[in-house]
Design an enzyme around this catalytic site. Sequence first.
Site, PDB file in Angstrom:
ATOM      1  N   PRO A 216       6.441   2.968  -8.413  1.00  0.00           N
ATOM      2  CA  PRO A 216       5.676   3.066  -9.456  1.00  0.00           C
ATOM      3  C   PRO A 216       4.408   4.166  -9.538  1.00  0.00           C
ATOM      4  O   PRO A 216       3.737   4.252  -8.438  1.00  0.00           O
ATOM      5  CB  PRO A 216       5.220   1.453  -9.537  1.00  0.00           C
ATOM      6  CG  PRO A 216       5.147   1.053  -8.129  1.00  0.00           C
ATOM      7  CD  PRO A 216       6.267   1.766  -7.567  1.00  0.00           C
TER       8      PRO A 216
ATOM      9  N   GLY B 244       0.847   5.481 -10.142  1.00  0.00           N
ATOM     10  CA  GLY B 244      -0.687   5.042 -10.271  1.00  0.00           C
ATOM     11  C   GLY B 244      -0.905   3.435  -9.803  1.00  0.00           C
ATOM     12  O   GLY B 244      -1.555   2.782 -10.154  1.00  0.00           O
ATOM     13  N   ALA B 245       0.036   3.294  -8.827  1.00  0.00           N
ATOM     14  CA  ALA B 245       0.110   1.878  -8.257  1.00  0.00           C
ATOM     15  C   ALA B 245      -0.367   1.614  -6.832  1.00  0.00           C
ATOM     16  O   ALA B 245      -0.231   0.530  -6.107  1.00  0.00           O
ATOM     17  CB  ALA B 245       1.555   1.476  -8.497  1.00  0.00           C
TER      18      ALA B 245
ATOM     19  N   ALA C  93       4.201  11.442  -2.577  1.00  0.00           N
ATOM     20  CA  ALA C  93       5.625  11.522  -2.233  1.00  0.00           C
ATOM     21  C   ALA C  93       6.312  12.501  -3.044  1.00  0.00           C
ATOM     22  O   ALA C  93       7.109  13.069  -2.705  1.00  0.00           O
ATOM     23  CB  ALA C  93       5.980  10.248  -2.387  1.00  0.00           C
TER      24      ALA C  93
ATOM     25  N   ASP D 294      -2.385  10.134   1.884  1.00  0.00           N
ATOM     26  CA  ASP D 294      -1.381   9.855   1.099  1.00  0.00           C
ATOM     27  C   ASP D 294      -0.165  10.797   1.575  1.00  0.00           C
ATOM     28  O   ASP D 294       1.048  10.693   1.695  1.00  0.00           O
ATOM     29  CB  ASP D 294      -1.694   9.967  -0.410  1.00  0.00           C
ATOM     30  CG  ASP D 294      -2.007   8.775  -0.709  1.00  0.00           C
ATOM     31  OD1 ASP D 294      -2.446   7.910   0.015  1.00  0.00           O
ATOM     32  OD2 ASP D 294      -2.201   8.429  -2.058  1.00  0.00           O
TER      33      ASP D 294
HETATM   34  O1  PMV Z   1      -3.842   4.474  -4.737  1.00  0.00           O
HETATM   35  P1  PMV Z   1      -3.335   5.578  -4.033  1.00  0.00           P
HETATM   36  O2  PMV Z   1      -2.039   5.520  -3.463  1.00  0.00           O
HETATM   37  O3  PMV Z   1      -3.801   7.035  -4.514  1.00  0.00           O
HETATM   38  O4  PMV Z   1      -4.167   5.546  -2.407  1.00  0.00           O
HETATM   39  C1  PMV Z   1      -5.490   5.901  -2.398  1.00  0.00           C
HETATM   40  C2  PMV Z   1      -6.354   6.008  -1.043  1.00  0.00           C
HETATM   41  C3  PMV Z   1      -7.699   6.289  -1.345  1.00  0.00           C
HETATM   42  O5  PMV Z   1      -8.453   5.876  -0.146  1.00  0.00           O
HETATM   43  C4  PMV Z   1      -8.402   5.331  -2.419  1.00  0.00           C
HETATM   44  C5  PMV Z   1      -7.924   7.705  -1.738  1.00  0.00           C
HETATM   45  C6  PMV Z   1      -7.737   8.592  -0.706  1.00  0.00           C
HETATM   46  O6  PMV Z   1      -7.523   9.982  -0.732  1.00  0.00           O
HETATM   47  O7  PMV Z   1      -7.451   8.239   0.536  1.00  0.00           O
END
Ligand code: PMV
Length: 298
Positions: free
Chosen positions: A88, A90-91, A98, A139
């Site tokens: 999904p 923005g989850a 990815a 990420d």
């Molecule tokens: O929600 P995601 O999968 O984009 O995870 C972001 C993780 C954060 O620590 C909030 C941001 C980052 O760049 O590390």
Amino acid sequence: MGFGRGKVILLGEHSVVHGYPAIAVGIERGVHAQAAPGNRDLLRLDPWALEIEPDPEADEPLARAFAAVLDTYAERPPLEVDARVELPAGAGLGCSAAIGVAVLDAIDGALGRSRSREELGEAALAWEEVFHGNPSGIDNTMSAVGGVAWFRRGEPLRALDANKPLHLVVGFSGVSSSTKEMVSSVRRQLEQDENRVRQTFDGIETLVRNAKLAIEAGDLIALGQLLDLNHTLLSSLMLCTTKLDAMCQAARAAGALGAKMTGAGGGGCMFALAPKREEAERLREVLGDDAFVAEVSA
Ligand code: PMV
């Protein structure tokens, strides 16, 4: 075939942006992509039925990100890339990173270029920067490399030796959120009330350090407690939603060793730590139709 995996941040999201450590795991769900020379540069994204042409000036971030990635190749034919997204958006599961890793991996394959997964993750930062202004790098690195890893901004990923497999159940709250906005909200809190927010980050760092020991020792009960505490500290930064809280509570009541939101928050996903494989299946039923089990091997 190019592949970028999704990731679950076990502990330490948000503080990781400000130089504190975090622990994340790569999951088997992710993005598969294939590239081949074509008539023009084009990125097709399924199941969203999107067709993206690269454009560094476009409003559409995918068009800017695709342009940024293509720019990193000196000489190449026009490329058509087909990507299938299993996460999904923005989850909190690192969907955008990815896609970036899978697209780069597929283009490398089409051009006969080989590089290590670490280098691939680094190259995908160009993609990730389009989506959020100040990515920590967790990420894109996790998406390329996977495993269970200790991450601190600016340092190479450190693999952790998990003593036992981790049975995670990931649940989606049904609401997407913008990582960029959530990261900015924490930055504003840091500017307005530095002491409080630094204390929270210090608290999270202690949890992350203890979680490393718990993972290495295979102490799942301790790990579960640390996840619950990290969830509470993220709530204090106003990153949780009522729905995420309710899902974590339901998972704990159904026998999870611990549960927390993961990723940027403000919506997105949570996960629960199941004591065993069979119990993971039961927790999945409690967490709704979109929930899935992610096995992380030792
Ligand atoms: O929600 P995601 O999968 O984009 O995870 C972001 C993780 C954060 O620590 C909030 C941001 C980052 O760049 O590390």
